[in-house]
Design a protein around this motif. Structure first.
Motif, PDB file in Angstrom:
ATOM      1  N   TYR A 122       0.905  -0.987   0.022  1.00 10.71           N
ATOM      2  CA  TYR A 122       0.021  -0.143  -0.098  1.00 10.71           C
ATOM      3  C   TYR A 122       0.813   1.147   0.003  1.00 10.71           C
ATOM      4  CZ  TYR A 122      -4.720  -2.278   0.919  1.00 10.71           C
ATOM      5  OH  TYR A 122      -5.947  -2.809   0.896  1.00 10.71           O
ATOM      6  N   ALA A 123       1.887   1.201   1.055  1.00 16.77           N
ATOM      7  CA  ALA A 123       2.868   2.402   1.153  1.00 16.77           C
ATOM      8  C   ALA A 123       3.516   2.606  -0.205  1.00 16.77           C
ATOM      9  CB  ALA A 123       3.632   2.341   2.238  1.00 16.77           C
ATOM     10  N   LEU A 124       3.898   1.626  -1.069  1.00 14.23           N
ATOM     11  CA  LEU A 124       4.732   2.000  -2.204  1.00 14.23           C
ATOM     12  C   LEU A 124       4.078   1.927  -3.559  1.00 14.23           C
ATOM     13  CD1 LEU A 124       7.848  -0.562  -0.986  1.00 14.23           C
ATOM     14  CD2 LEU A 124       7.596   2.061  -0.897  1.00 14.23           C
ATOM     15  N   ASP A 125       2.440   1.817  -3.443  1.00 13.05           N
ATOM     16  CA  ASP A 125       1.780   1.857  -4.537  1.00 13.05           C
ATOM     17  C   ASP A 125       2.152   0.791  -5.286  1.00 13.05           C
ATOM     18  OD1 ASP A 125      -0.136   2.684  -6.218  1.00 13.05           O
ATOM     19  OD2 ASP A 125       0.948   4.292  -7.069  1.00 13.05           O
ATOM     20  N   LYS A 126       1.817  -0.533  -4.675  1.00 16.13           N
ATOM     21  CA  LYS A 126       2.056  -1.881  -5.579  1.00 16.13           C
ATOM     22  C   LYS A 126       0.664  -2.609  -5.605  1.00 16.13           C
ATOM     23  CE  LYS A 126       6.842  -2.221  -4.814  1.00 16.13           C
ATOM     24  NZ  LYS A 126       7.281  -2.329  -6.059  1.00 16.13           N
ATOM     25  N   PRO A 127      -0.305  -2.049  -6.317  1.00 18.97           N
ATOM     26  CA  PRO A 127      -1.708  -2.576  -6.388  1.00 18.97           C
ATOM     27  C   PRO A 127      -1.748  -3.989  -6.911  1.00 18.97           C
ATOM     28  CG  PRO A 127      -1.495  -0.906  -7.976  1.00 18.97           C
ATOM     29  CD  PRO A 127      -0.312  -0.879  -7.422  1.00 18.97           C
ATOM     30  N   ASP A 128      -1.118  -4.607  -7.836  1.00 19.25           N
ATOM     31  CA  ASP A 128      -1.125  -5.774  -8.228  1.00 19.25           C
ATOM     32  C   ASP A 128      -0.478  -6.814  -7.098  1.00 19.25           C
ATOM     33  OD1 ASP A 128      -1.551  -5.481 -11.194  1.00 19.25           O
ATOM     34  OD2 ASP A 128      -0.007  -4.147 -11.061  1.00 19.25           O
ATOM     35  N   TYR A 129       0.157  -6.608  -6.343  1.00 19.63           N
ATOM     36  CA  TYR A 129       0.472  -7.351  -5.257  1.00 19.63           C
ATOM     37  C   TYR A 129      -0.666  -7.590  -4.512  1.00 19.63           C
ATOM     38  CZ  TYR A 129       2.892  -9.473  -1.072  1.00 19.63           C
ATOM     39  OH  TYR A 129       3.293 -10.363  -0.259  1.00 19.63           O
ATOM     40  N   LEU A 130      -1.230  -6.366  -3.939  1.00 14.05           N
ATOM     41  CA  LEU A 130      -2.376  -6.316  -2.932  1.00 14.05           C
ATOM     42  C   LEU A 130      -3.449  -7.106  -3.674  1.00 14.05           C
ATOM     43  CD1 LEU A 130      -2.255  -2.854  -2.213  1.00 14.05           C
ATOM     44  CD2 LEU A 130      -1.822  -4.548  -0.571  1.00 14.05           C
ATOM     45  N   MET A 131      -3.872  -7.185  -5.075  1.00 20.71           N
ATOM     46  CA  MET A 131      -4.721  -8.068  -5.648  1.00 20.71           C
ATOM     47  C   MET A 131      -4.280  -9.514  -5.665  1.00 20.71           C
ATOM     48  SD  MET A 131      -6.202  -5.566  -8.793  1.00 20.71           S
ATOM     49  CE  MET A 131      -4.444  -5.391  -9.626  1.00 20.71           C
ATOM     50  N   GLN A 132      -3.194  -9.732  -5.959  1.00 20.03           N
ATOM     51  CA  GLN A 132      -2.582 -11.079  -5.859  1.00 20.03           C
ATOM     52  C   GLN A 132      -2.435 -11.811  -4.615  1.00 20.03           C
ATOM     53  OE1 GLN A 132       1.447 -10.785  -7.087  1.00 20.03           O
ATOM     54  NE2 GLN A 132       0.925 -10.161  -9.057  1.00 20.03           N
ATOM     55  N   THR A 133      -2.637 -11.070  -3.415  1.00 17.93           N
ATOM     56  CA  THR A 133      -2.917 -11.544  -2.058  1.00 17.93           C
ATOM     57  C   THR A 133      -3.887 -11.439  -1.475  1.00 17.93           C
ATOM     58  OG1 THR A 133      -1.810  -9.639  -1.225  1.00 17.93           O
ATOM     59  CG2 THR A 133      -0.212 -11.360  -1.710  1.00 17.93           C
ATOM     60  N   THR A 134      -5.078 -11.004  -2.163  1.00 20.43           N
ATOM     61  CA  THR A 134      -6.250 -10.872  -1.641  1.00 20.43           C
ATOM     62  C   THR A 134      -7.226 -12.442  -1.814  1.00 20.43           C
ATOM     63  OG1 THR A 134      -6.338  -8.486  -1.878  1.00 20.43           O
ATOM     64  CG2 THR A 134      -8.671  -9.878  -1.573  1.00 20.43           C
ATOM     65  N   HIS A 135      -7.663 -12.923  -0.910  1.00 23.15           N
ATOM     66  CA  HIS A 135      -8.421 -14.342  -1.215  1.00 23.15           C
ATOM     67  C   HIS A 135      -9.620 -13.864  -2.099  1.00 23.15           C
ATOM     68  CE1 HIS A 135     -10.631 -18.014  -0.240  1.00 23.15           C
ATOM     69  NE2 HIS A 135      -9.495 -18.387   0.202  1.00 23.15           N
ATOM     70  N   PRO A 136      -9.722 -14.850  -3.082  1.00 21.02           N
ATOM     71  CA  PRO A 136     -11.029 -14.737  -3.855  1.00 21.02           C
ATOM     72  C   PRO A 136     -12.448 -14.409  -2.997  1.00 21.02           C
ATOM     73  CG  PRO A 136      -9.858 -16.326  -4.579  1.00 21.02           C
ATOM     74  CD  PRO A 136      -9.108 -15.944  -3.469  1.00 21.02           C
ATOM     75  N   THR A 137     -12.538 -15.078  -2.035  1.00 25.33           N
ATOM     76  CA  THR A 137     -13.738 -14.829  -1.144  1.00 25.33           C
ATOM     77  C   THR A 137     -13.596 -13.590  -0.290  1.00 25.33           C
ATOM     78  OG1 THR A 137     -12.887 -16.112   0.868  1.00 25.33           O
ATOM     79  CG2 THR A 137     -13.978 -17.371  -0.833  1.00 25.33           C
ATOM     80  N   SER A 138     -12.815 -12.899  -0.042  1.00 24.28           N
ATOM     81  CA  SER A 138     -12.787 -11.759   0.513  1.00 24.28           C
ATOM     82  C   SER A 138     -13.730 -10.560   0.161  1.00 24.28           C
ATOM     83  CB  SER A 138     -11.197 -11.082   0.411  1.00 24.28           C
ATOM     84  OG  SER A 138     -11.237  -9.807   0.923  1.00 24.28           O
ATOM     85  N   PRO A 139     -14.164 -10.040   1.172  1.00 22.70           N
ATOM     86  CA  PRO A 139     -15.132  -8.936   0.791  1.00 22.70           C
ATOM     87  C   PRO A 139     -14.531  -7.790  -0.284  1.00 22.70           C
ATOM     88  CG  PRO A 139     -14.839  -9.052   3.216  1.00 22.70           C
ATOM     89  CD  PRO A 139     -14.328 -10.298   2.568  1.00 22.70           C
ATOM     90  N   HIS A 140     -13.032  -7.773   0.107  1.00 21.76           N
ATOM     91  CA  HIS A 140     -12.486  -6.653  -0.643  1.00 21.76           C
ATOM     92  C   HIS A 140     -11.993  -7.071  -1.919  1.00 21.76           C
ATOM     93  CE1 HIS A 140     -11.912  -4.558   3.009  1.00 21.76           C
ATOM     94  NE2 HIS A 140     -11.487  -5.831   3.505  1.00 21.76           N
ATOM     95  N   TRP A 141     -12.212  -8.411  -2.545  1.00 23.46           N
ATOM     96  CA  TRP A 141     -11.775  -8.690  -3.997  1.00 23.46           C
ATOM     97  C   TRP A 141     -12.867  -8.208  -4.753  1.00 23.46           C
ATOM     98  CZ3 TRP A 141     -13.647 -11.680  -7.923  1.00 23.46           C
ATOM     99  CH2 TRP A 141     -12.594 -12.413  -8.952  1.00 23.46           C
ATOM    100  N   GLN A 142     -12.416  -7.740  -5.934  1.00 30.85           N
ATOM    101  CA  GLN A 142     -13.179  -7.359  -7.091  1.00 30.85           C
ATOM    102  C   GLN A 142     -12.813  -7.842  -8.384  1.00 30.85           C
ATOM    103  OE1 GLN A 142     -13.087  -2.898  -7.575  1.00 30.85           O
ATOM    104  NE2 GLN A 142     -12.645  -2.514  -5.267  1.00 30.85           N
TER     105      GLN A 142
END
Ligand SMILES: [Zn+2]
Length: 130
Positions: free
Chosen positions: A44-64
């Protein structure tokens, strides 16, 4: 010869970024929920959105499903927030309680969260806060 001052990791580990969260951002699996949590804060701090997407579980409420829209949401957040630091408060088998210190538009938006993680095919993924 003097070496350049190493960049401290945004996750507040006290380690240089190169030896802390950078290897995870470059594909190494985080070995524990705590390291994943730290590396996500750094992402988040270094603006790396792809890493954040890759490490979000598909069942997460944050997953899009719409990754382009999701990437923009993450970048807007990363670019509008100052990441002051991270404090790990408690670590369980698949949980991490932490305090994230953040400033947005001059306002303190720090928060405490108890996050749940799940290991899928050898990689820890963020599920949600409880
Ligand atoms: Zn780190």
């Amino acid at each position: 010869m003097t070496s350049p001052t190493p960049v401290p990791c945004p996750c507040s580990s006290g380690q240089p970024y190169a030896r802390c969260c950078r290897p995870y951002h470059h594909g190494k699996p985080a070995p524990s929920p705590e390291t994943l949590m730290r590396s996500r804060y750094s992402a988040y701090a270094l603006d790396k959105p792809d890493y954040l997407m890759q490490t979000t579980h598909p069942t997460s409420p944050h997953w899009q499903a719409d990754r382009a829209a999701w990437r923009i949401d993450l970048q807007v957040f990363s670019q509008s927030v100052t990441f002051v630091g991270l404090r790990i408060l408690a670590v369980g088998a698949n949980t991490v309680k932490f305090r994230a210190m953040l400033i947005q538009a001059g306002r303190d938006i720090s928060f405490t969260e108890h996050s749940v993680f799940e290991r899928v095919e050898g990689r820890w993924l963020y599920v949600k806060g409880i």
